[in-house]
Design a protein around this motif. Structure first.
Motif, short mmCIF file in Angstrom:
data_model
loop_
_atom_site.label_atom_id
_atom_site.label_comp_id
_atom_site.label_asym_id
_atom_site.label_seq_id
_atom_site.Cartn_x
_atom_site.Cartn_y
_atom_site.Cartn_z
N ASP A 167 34.77 44.03 40.22
CA ASP A 167 35.36 43.33 39.09
C ASP A 167 36.86 43.24 39.36
O ASP A 167 37.49 44.23 39.77
N HIS A 168 37.44 42.09 39.14
CA HIS A 168 38.84 41.91 39.51
C HIS A 168 39.51 40.92 38.58
O HIS A 168 38.85 40.08 37.95
N ALA A 169 40.81 41.00 38.51
CA ALA A 169 41.63 40.05 37.77
C ALA A 169 43.03 40.08 38.37
O ALA A 169 43.48 41.12 38.88
N ALA A 170 43.71 38.95 38.32
CA ALA A 170 45.05 38.86 38.89
C ALA A 170 45.87 37.84 38.13
O ALA A 170 45.32 36.90 37.54
N VAL A 171 47.15 38.04 38.13
CA VAL A 171 48.07 37.06 37.58
C VAL A 171 49.28 37.00 38.50
O VAL A 171 49.72 38.02 39.03
N TYR A 172 49.76 35.80 38.72
CA TYR A 172 50.93 35.59 39.58
C TYR A 172 51.93 34.72 38.84
O TYR A 172 51.60 33.62 38.39
N PHE A 392 47.47 42.83 40.09
CA PHE A 392 46.14 42.70 40.65
C PHE A 392 45.38 43.98 40.34
O PHE A 392 45.86 45.09 40.62
N ALA A 393 44.21 43.85 39.74
CA ALA A 393 43.41 45.01 39.35
C ALA A 393 41.98 44.83 39.84
O ALA A 393 41.41 43.74 39.68
N VAL A 394 41.41 45.87 40.44
CA VAL A 394 40.05 45.82 40.96
C VAL A 394 39.33 47.13 40.64
O VAL A 394 39.96 48.19 40.53
N ARG A 395 38.01 47.04 40.47
CA ARG A 395 37.18 48.24 40.34
C ARG A 395 35.76 47.88 40.72
O ARG A 395 35.35 46.73 40.65
N ARG A 396 35.01 48.89 41.12
CA ARG A 396 33.62 48.65 41.50
C ARG A 396 32.82 48.18 40.30
O ARG A 396 33.03 48.63 39.17
N ARG A 397 31.91 47.28 40.55
CA ARG A 397 31.01 46.83 39.49
C ARG A 397 30.03 47.93 39.14
O ARG A 397 29.60 48.70 40.00
N ALA A 398 29.68 48.00 37.87
CA ALA A 398 28.73 49.03 37.44
C ALA A 398 27.37 48.73 38.08
O ALA A 398 26.97 47.58 38.18
#
Length: 398
Positions: A167-172, A392-398
């Protein structure tokens, strides 16, 4: 990204915040004209029409010593700023006509003569020419924006939801109001040995910084897919940076000292509760979860392109950090950590995130976390971004 360059993040409040800070939200002249629309129809003609009516009304109530009708010359000028060419030309014709009608219908002692009529006609012609120049300039902006958008999508490719099992999200947010992409870069690359993540920041700005970011991303996408050792991926990035810099030196460009800071993550398939990291001159990431915020261990790795200055050959060793379910890895560039308020104080990223997670553990979700850091950074610096800003944020999917 919301209101800027990058991947969308959730939350309508962030868009309203970007509206308060148009420099950070990339609102240009073309977008401002879109405000003069109601239900899809342009109302840009309304302000100059109201001005024309106001001039005639003011001329009727004022005495002969203060004539107002000659002020109709302002009407085409206002139209030139907000209307199209046809609308401006229409007001350029309408203004002298209204002048003639008003001068004829008003009492005889208010006659102004032909000089003001010539002024109104000449003002309409000049306003129409100015409108032509303005419209052509806006068309040029649109073309340049399309080119910048294509460049952005080439360098910072869109990332599908759940890409690489993350799961990820980013903003620039680009600090340059005329640019949509700069020296910040990030990507996710699934591969034969797990998923790799890269975030980096090229020293400097401009097209050369964009080209350097593109070169490093290209190397990461290949090495991150094939190489088994994360440290080897870092070595490939170091080599690419040196080769790219040497190419520019051969061309005679004054960029021989360019370097890039970076954070390289690896999510190994055989260790679902851990993440590998190599920090190359960058701010260490934060682990954000319902239980709070903790930083990654400090690393002494040098930026890409400066590896030859290290005491030991090659990049620093890979560090393995435990990562519990529901914990998110938060990475930012120095546009966040070096954002200053009016008093010159830096944005307290870790403290603010910890406070937000304590109040609402759902803030640790990548999309919510990115939106929170973005909004907090903009509020802290009042929208005056001193550098390109990436969250930028990421984590493993459940």
């Amino acid at each position: 990204m919301s209101g800027a360059v990058g991947r969308p993040v959730s939350g309508g409040g962030g868009q309203r915040l970007l509206d308060r800070y148009p420099r950070a939200g990339r609102r240009d002249a073309v977008q401002r004209h879109q405000l003069l629309r109601v239900r899809g129809h342009s109302v840009a003609w309304l302000p100059p029409l109201l001005l024309l009516a106001a001039v005639v009304g003011a001329d009727y109530v004022t005495g002969p010593d203060f004539r107002m009708i000659s002020w109709v010359v302002l009407v085409p000028g206002i139209a030139a700023a907000i209307c199209g060419i046809a609308g401006t030309a229409a007001f350029a014709v309408l203004a002298p006509i209204v002048y003639l009608i008003a001068d004829a219908l008003l009492p005889h002692q208010y006659d102004a003569g032909a000089a003001d009529l010539v002024l109104a006609a000449l003002g309409g012609i000049l306003a129409t020419l100015a409108c032509v120049v303005r419209v052509r300039g806006e068309e040029h902006i649109l073309r340049m924006r399309d080119i910048a958008e294509t460049t952005r999508r080439t360098v910072l490719r869109p990332l599908p939801p759940g890409f690489g099992g993350l799961d990820h999200a980013a903003v620039y947010l680009a600090a340059d109001t005329d640019a949509r992409v700069g020296g910040d870069f990030y990507d996710i690359q699934p591969g034969l040995h797990g998923t790799r993540v890269l975030l980096g920041d090229v020293q400097g700005k401009g097209l050369t910084a964009v080209e350097t970011a593109a070169a490093l991303l290209g190397t990461f996408r290949e090495a991150g897919y094939h190489e088994a050792d994360l440290r080897t991926v870092a070595e490939r990035l170091e080599t690419r940076m040196i080769r790219h810099r040497g190419h520019y030196e051969e061309l005679g460009f004054p960029d021989g000292d360019r370097f890039a800071t970076a954070v390289l993550l690896g999510f190994p398939e055989d260790a679902p509760d851990a993440v590998d990291v190599v920090v190359l001159g960058h701010e260490p990431p934060l682990v954000v979860g319902p239980r709070g915020v903790r930083p990654f261990p400090d690393a002494d790795g040098l930026p890409l392109g400066l590896g030859e200055l290290a005491a030991a050959a090659g990049p620093p060793p890979v560090q393995r950090v435990s990562l519990a379910a529901g914990e998110t890895v938060l990475m930012t560039t120095d546009g966040v950590t070096e954002a200053r308020d009016a008093g010159g104080c830096f944005y307290p990223l870790a403290t603010e995130v910890a406070r937000a997670v304590a109040a609402d553990p759902r803030t640790a979700e990548p999309s919510r976390l990115v939106a929170y850091v973005r909004d907090g950074t903009l509020r802290h610096c009042g929208g005056r971004l001193a550098d390109d800003t990436t969250v930028f944020a990421v984590r493993r999917r459940a």
